[in-house]
Design an enzyme around this catalytic site. Sequence first.
Site, mmCIF file in Angstrom:
data_model
loop_
_atom_site.group_PDB
_atom_site.id
_atom_site.type_symbol
_atom_site.label_atom_id
_atom_site.label_comp_id
_atom_site.label_asym_id
_atom_site.label_seq_id
_atom_site.Cartn_x
_atom_site.Cartn_y
_atom_site.Cartn_z
ATOM 1 N N GLU A 278 0.992 -1.343 0.041
ATOM 2 C CA GLU A 278 0.019 0.044 -0.065
ATOM 3 C C GLU A 278 0.889 1.184 0.016
ATOM 4 O OE1 GLU A 278 -1.965 -0.506 3.572
ATOM 5 O OE2 GLU A 278 -3.413 -2.144 2.849
ATOM 6 N N PRO A 279 1.626 1.419 -1.005
ATOM 7 C CA PRO A 279 2.482 2.678 -1.030
ATOM 8 C C PRO A 279 1.707 3.847 -1.335
ATOM 9 C CG PRO A 279 2.885 1.630 -2.861
ATOM 10 C CD PRO A 279 2.024 0.513 -2.112
ATOM 11 N N GLY A 280 2.060 4.699 -0.718
ATOM 12 C CA GLY A 280 1.478 6.260 -0.827
ATOM 13 C C GLY A 280 2.832 7.268 -1.251
ATOM 14 N N ARG A 281 3.456 7.757 -0.211
ATOM 15 C CA ARG A 281 4.295 8.688 -0.553
ATOM 16 C C ARG A 281 5.476 8.280 -1.396
ATOM 17 N NH1 ARG A 281 5.371 11.627 4.177
ATOM 18 N NH2 ARG A 281 4.665 10.122 5.506
ATOM 19 N N ARG A 317 2.350 20.024 6.590
ATOM 20 C CA ARG A 317 3.228 19.063 6.923
ATOM 21 C C ARG A 317 4.454 19.694 7.732
ATOM 22 N NH1 ARG A 317 6.281 16.260 4.856
ATOM 23 N NH2 ARG A 317 5.792 14.099 5.974
ATOM 24 N N TYR A 321 4.275 18.116 11.297
ATOM 25 C CA TYR A 321 5.479 17.235 11.724
ATOM 26 C C TYR A 321 6.829 17.870 11.869
ATOM 27 C CZ TYR A 321 1.750 14.455 9.702
ATOM 28 O OH TYR A 321 0.478 14.086 9.305
ATOM 29 N N CYS A 354 -3.085 33.816 10.448
ATOM 30 C CA CYS A 354 -2.882 34.536 11.528
ATOM 31 C C CYS A 354 -2.224 33.587 12.967
ATOM 32 C CB CYS A 354 -4.140 35.033 12.060
ATOM 33 S SG CYS A 354 -4.675 36.353 10.822
ATOM 34 N N GLU A 355 -0.986 32.838 12.439
ATOM 35 C CA GLU A 355 -0.649 31.810 13.821
ATOM 36 C C GLU A 355 0.829 31.762 13.335
ATOM 37 O OE1 GLU A 355 -2.058 27.919 14.686
ATOM 38 O OE2 GLU A 355 -4.113 28.447 13.775
ATOM 39 N N TYR A 383 0.548 14.001 1.073
ATOM 40 C CA TYR A 383 -0.030 14.443 2.004
ATOM 41 C C TYR A 383 0.051 16.034 1.964
ATOM 42 C CZ TYR A 383 0.420 9.734 3.376
ATOM 43 O OH TYR A 383 0.246 8.393 3.299
HETATM 44 N N1 LLP Z 1 -1.570 1.865 4.415
HETATM 45 C C1 LLP Z 1 -2.075 2.332 5.787
HETATM 46 C C2 LLP Z 1 -2.953 1.183 6.319
HETATM 47 C C3 LLP Z 1 -1.789 3.530 5.955
HETATM 48 O O1 LLP Z 1 -2.327 4.063 7.256
HETATM 49 C C4 LLP Z 1 -0.811 4.285 5.271
HETATM 50 C C5 LLP Z 1 -0.547 5.775 5.847
HETATM 51 C C6 LLP Z 1 -0.168 3.858 4.043
HETATM 52 C C7 LLP Z 1 -0.425 2.763 3.538
HETATM 53 C C8 LLP Z 1 0.462 4.617 3.158
HETATM 54 O O2 LLP Z 1 1.791 5.128 3.936
HETATM 55 P P1 LLP Z 1 3.100 5.631 2.763
HETATM 56 O O3 LLP Z 1 3.460 4.743 1.892
HETATM 57 O O4 LLP Z 1 2.320 6.953 2.424
HETATM 58 O O5 LLP Z 1 3.771 6.209 4.042
HETATM 59 N N2 LLP Z 1 0.269 12.503 7.013
HETATM 60 C C9 LLP Z 1 1.495 12.275 7.157
HETATM 61 C C10 LLP Z 1 1.563 10.535 6.786
HETATM 62 C C11 LLP Z 1 0.355 9.763 7.418
HETATM 63 C C12 LLP Z 1 0.452 8.319 6.986
HETATM 64 C C13 LLP Z 1 -0.838 7.574 7.412
HETATM 65 N N3 LLP Z 1 -1.022 6.183 6.946
HETATM 66 C C14 LLP Z 1 2.583 12.837 6.640
HETATM 67 O O6 LLP Z 1 2.314 13.848 5.867
HETATM 68 O O7 LLP Z 1 3.919 12.430 6.766
#
Ligand code: LLP
Length: 425
Positions: A278-281, A317, A321, A354-355, A383
């Site tokens: 499940e890649p996102g980033r 972000r 973070y 305003c922060e 994100y």
């Molecule tokens: N699978 C599940 C169940 C997740 O909770 C997440 C991310 C992913 C896959 C994808 O993860 P990735 O490959 O993108 O790392 N907003 C934060 C990141 C939150 C991630 C939440 N879960 C940021 O901007 O760093």
Amino acid sequence: MHYFTYKNNHLFCEDVSLEALAQKVGTPTYVYSQATLTRHFKAYQDVLKNHRHDMPNHLVCFSVKANSNLAILKLLKNLGAGFDIVSQGELYRVLKVGGNPKHVVFSGVGKTQEEMTYALKKNILCFNVESEQELILLNQVAKKLKKKAPVSIRVNPDIDPKTHPYISTGLKENKFGIPIQEALALYQRSSEFSSIQFIGIDCHIGSQMLSLDPILESVRELKKVILDLKQKGIHIQHLNIGGGLGIPYSKETPPSPQEYLKDVLSELKDLKIKLLCEPGRTIVGNAGILLTKVLYTKKTASKNFIIVDSAMNDLIRPTLYDAHHEVWPVQRSIDTPRVEQRRMTSVDIVGPICESGDFLAKDRKLAQPQPSDLLVVMSAGAYGFSMSSNYNSRPRVAEALVSGNKFKICRKREALKDLIRGEKP
Ligand code: LLP
């Protein structure tokens, strides 16, 4: 190969000048590179295809929360992606672009009855279940619909992903997943859940992970559970390793998706099971930037502020973070490096909100920009827009997708009337 590069000191996304794009679309605007998205997705897909002998079946499920723009979902769908979703809203988006529900996994600790019903009616591949109560409710909802809900139990292996605490998810103090022993017990109680079919096991221990050790440790834990269940006569069809691989925002050197998957595959090669991830980033993070314009420069006794037209509501972000995003000028100085060095000052790049927490970057060395200059916040594809809001009644920004020397606006900038849609005085 980089798709955000300077040509004659002007920054381009692929073959589109960001200055020209800003002139047409305005600022702030998120800009994505189709070639980069494609290359990143294929990095996953190709390794898995080339290892068909170890891993006969696989599905790369893009994590929609990282970037849910329809144009990006459609592109990835056309490349063969499945999707990892966490709400019915995300499923709605996936279906809108013609995504196959049989390629969708549904994660999250708080799925509502309404969401379960929607996803069951659409026949998704799998619910990644995160608690016994959720399993009980899903069983009831499925029974009412005369369906069998396909389930993977999300295991919490209590492993430290060594990342920011807000994006650590696999430690026992986190709200996610089910401890291994409890998960094992649940799989063995399948006769109590007549409308559930246990088909998988999954885990996701954190995000922006820069080392493979915690990931591989969690994969080994999952493998142990699968083998244990097999001995008890319970056969799991797929293993989902989640997402979480980190990207370089600055000087980090995370393993590549290729290295990551090769190591995962070598841990699992004798298992002959379907592999999901499940890649996102890693797919979208470095495929996108936030294009912004300098409004003012402001010198105080202790600080040099660059006030730009984007803010924490557009990219949260940095303040949430403490995340580092590089900031580049769209037009690079034509000074010699030595003269440029002299012009460099330490600046804070801040927005109009305003922060004092409204900053995009702090203490950066930049050749002093002037009002109307364009800047780019790098690595903002993941994100970024998906976490943006209307705070301070700021319309959400436009998004553009570049391919070669063309671009299209894949989300219109919000207008003032969008801000009050559905409200009544
Ligand atoms: N699978 C599940 C169940 C997740 O909770 C997440 C991310 C992913 C896959 C994808 O993860 P990735 O490959 O993108 O790392 N907003 C934060 C990141 C939150 C991630 C939440 N879960 C940021 O901007 O760093």
